[in-house]
Design an enzyme around this catalytic site. Structure first.
Site, PDB file in Angstrom:
ATOM      1  N   ASP A   2       0.856  -1.190   0.000  1.00 23.29           N
ATOM      2  CA  ASP A   2       0.000   0.000   0.000  1.00 23.29           C
ATOM      3  C   ASP A   2       0.893   1.242   0.000  1.00 23.29           C
ATOM      4  OD1 ASP A   2      -1.859   1.976   0.357  1.00 23.29           O
ATOM      5  OD2 ASP A   2      -2.557   1.266   2.316  1.00 23.29           O
TER       6      ASP A   2
ATOM      7  N   LYS B  27       0.367   3.866  -1.953  1.00 17.30           N
ATOM      8  CA  LYS B  27      -0.420   5.039  -2.362  1.00 17.30           C
ATOM      9  C   LYS B  27       0.353   5.850  -3.409  1.00 17.30           C
ATOM     10  CE  LYS B  27      -3.937   4.800   0.760  1.00 17.30           C
ATOM     11  NZ  LYS B  27      -3.376   4.112   1.902  1.00 17.30           N
TER      12      LYS B  27
ATOM     13  N   ALA C  59       1.415   8.110  -6.138  1.00 15.83           N
ATOM     14  CA  ALA C  59       0.740   9.264  -6.750  1.00 15.83           C
ATOM     15  C   ALA C  59       1.817  10.114  -7.408  1.00 15.83           C
ATOM     16  CB  ALA C  59      -0.036  10.064  -5.706  1.00 15.83           C
TER      17      ALA C  59
ATOM     18  N   ASN D 259       6.972   7.688 -14.949  1.00 18.72           N
ATOM     19  CA  ASN D 259       8.311   7.121 -14.792  1.00 18.72           C
ATOM     20  C   ASN D 259       8.618   6.780 -13.342  1.00 18.72           C
ATOM     21  OD1 ASN D 259      10.969   6.391 -15.985  1.00 18.72           O
ATOM     22  ND2 ASN D 259      11.655   7.938 -14.508  1.00 18.72           N
TER      23      ASN D 259
ATOM     24  N   GLY E 227     -11.385   0.469   6.875  1.00 22.29           N
ATOM     25  CA  GLY E 227     -12.219   1.310   7.741  1.00 22.29           C
ATOM     26  C   GLY E 227     -13.053   0.505   8.717  1.00 22.29           C
ATOM     27  N   VAL E 228     -12.794  -0.822   8.771  1.00 25.11           N
ATOM     28  CA  VAL E 228     -13.523  -1.693   9.693  1.00 25.11           C
ATOM     29  C   VAL E 228     -12.771  -1.760  11.023  1.00 25.11           C
ATOM     30  CG1 VAL E 228     -14.084  -4.123  10.149  1.00 25.11           C
ATOM     31  CG2 VAL E 228     -14.618  -3.099   7.925  1.00 25.11           C
TER      32      VAL E 228
ATOM     33  N   GLY F  10     -16.247   1.149  10.764  1.00 20.93           N
ATOM     34  CA  GLY F  10     -17.026   0.535   9.683  1.00 20.93           C
ATOM     35  C   GLY F  10     -17.481  -0.872  10.032  1.00 20.93           C
TER      36      GLY F  10
HETATM   37  P1  BMP Z   1      -7.146   0.326  10.559  1.00 21.42           P
HETATM   38  O1  BMP Z   1      -8.046  -0.917  10.449  1.00 21.42           O
HETATM   39  O2  BMP Z   1      -6.141   0.207  11.654  1.00 21.42           O
HETATM   40  O3  BMP Z   1      -7.937   1.598  10.604  1.00 21.42           O
HETATM   41  O4  BMP Z   1      -6.245   0.355   9.227  1.00 21.42           O
HETATM   42  C1  BMP Z   1      -6.775   0.692   7.966  1.00 21.42           C
HETATM   43  C2  BMP Z   1      -5.701   0.573   6.910  1.00 21.42           C
HETATM   44  O5  BMP Z   1      -6.252   0.898   5.626  1.00 21.42           O
HETATM   45  C3  BMP Z   1      -4.510   1.496   7.100  1.00 21.42           C
HETATM   46  O6  BMP Z   1      -3.359   0.822   6.606  1.00 21.42           O
HETATM   47  C4  BMP Z   1      -4.824   2.692   6.222  1.00 21.42           C
HETATM   48  O7  BMP Z   1      -3.638   3.313   5.760  1.00 21.42           O
HETATM   49  C5  BMP Z   1      -5.576   2.041   5.064  1.00 21.42           C
HETATM   50  N1  BMP Z   1      -6.575   2.899   4.401  1.00 21.42           N
HETATM   51  C6  BMP Z   1      -7.623   3.445   5.100  1.00 21.42           C
HETATM   52  O8  BMP Z   1      -7.765   3.264   6.317  1.00 21.42           O
HETATM   53  N2  BMP Z   1      -8.536   4.219   4.420  1.00 21.42           N
HETATM   54  C7  BMP Z   1      -8.463   4.469   3.091  1.00 21.42           C
HETATM   55  O9  BMP Z   1      -9.317   5.155   2.562  1.00 21.42           O
HETATM   56  C8  BMP Z   1      -7.402   3.894   2.374  1.00 21.42           C
HETATM   57  C9  BMP Z   1      -6.477   3.103   3.044  1.00 21.42           C
HETATM   58  O10 BMP Z   1      -5.503   2.538   2.368  1.00 21.42           O
END
Ligand code: BMP
Length: 211
Positions: free
Chosen positions: A61, A63, A65, A69, A167-168, A173
């Site tokens: 992960d 990200k 951005a 290249n 987000g769980v 979530g």
């Molecule tokens: P946690 O369950 O501890 O909140 O972890 C969520 C994980 O998902 C983290 O690695 C975070 O960087 C990633 N993440 C997120 O929480 N929300 C997003 O919208 C995108 C993510 O990659």
């Protein structure tokens, strides 16, 4: 029973590499994969990918951005280290995604469509970024379990691309709501790696996601 296999991805943001491997070993039997992000990569180095890949498929992960290249150079390092997938942002457009895809057409590439934190949807246009993900050859997308309605909108926009949903747990979530809304895999970090018994926590999340 869950004939489809686990729908659970562990977000291994544990920053102590030794504790991270302890957690990964305990949770691995219940996982579809392990997602690692900058916090662990910066502490454990790129070799962390190969070590964890012995336990489960590893999604980096990062990200990403950046320009095509630079995106390509990052992808060469991550896939070269053994990553099964990479997460990149969609907002830079299809070019950087395509550059990552071209490095490893047989591996996964996930594009972030909209984010899970409060206000995380404010600057993300779901329809536009879903089109970028498709144009760029993404195999999957990231959408927030904290907003199941957004997952439904993403599902409508991306067709059969895989949706992985963070987000769980710590962010509040509900895993079942995310699956019902259209997510394929659920990402859980702190609620597993900070648990007293990470193996049991992973087993419970995986069981709750079973068909
Ligand atoms: P946690 O369950 O501890 O909140 O972890 C969520 C994980 O998902 C983290 O690695 C975070 O960087 C990633 N993440 C997120 O929480 N929300 C997003 O919208 C995108 C993510 O990659």
């Amino acid at each position: 029973g869950n004939l489809m296999g686990s729908r659970l991805l562990l977000a291994l943001d544990e920053t102590d590499p030794q504790r991270a491997f302890f957690v990964a070993e305990a949770a691995a039997p219940h996982l579809a994969g392990i997602k690692i992000n900058w916090p662990l990569l910066m502490q454990g180095g790129l070799e962390t990918v190969a070590k964890l890949a012995k336990l489960a498929p590893v999604i980096c992960d990062l990200k990403v951005a950046d320009i095509p290249n630079t995106a390509r150079l990052i992808a060469e390092a991550a896939y070269g280290a053994g990553a099964a997938g990479i997460i990149a942002h969609a907002f830079p457009g299809a070019g950087p995604l395509r550059a990552i895809r071209d490095v490893a057409p047989d591996r996964d590439l996930y594009a972030v469509i909209t984010m899970s934190h409060p206000g995380g949807g404010e600057f993300f246009d779901i329809a536009a970024l879903a089109a970028v993900a498709r144009d760029g050859g993404a195999t999957g997308v990231v959408a927030p379990a904290t907003r199941p309605k957004d997952i439904t909108a993403v599902r409508e926009a991306v067709g059969d691309l895989k949706i992985i949903a963070p987000g769980v747990g710590a962010q509040g979530g509900d895993p079942r709501a995310a699956i019902t809304a259209g997510a394929d895999l659920i990402i859980v970090g702190r609620a597993i790696y900070q648990a007293d018994d990470p193996g049991a926590a992973a087993r419970e999340f995986a069981a709750a996601l079973g068909d």
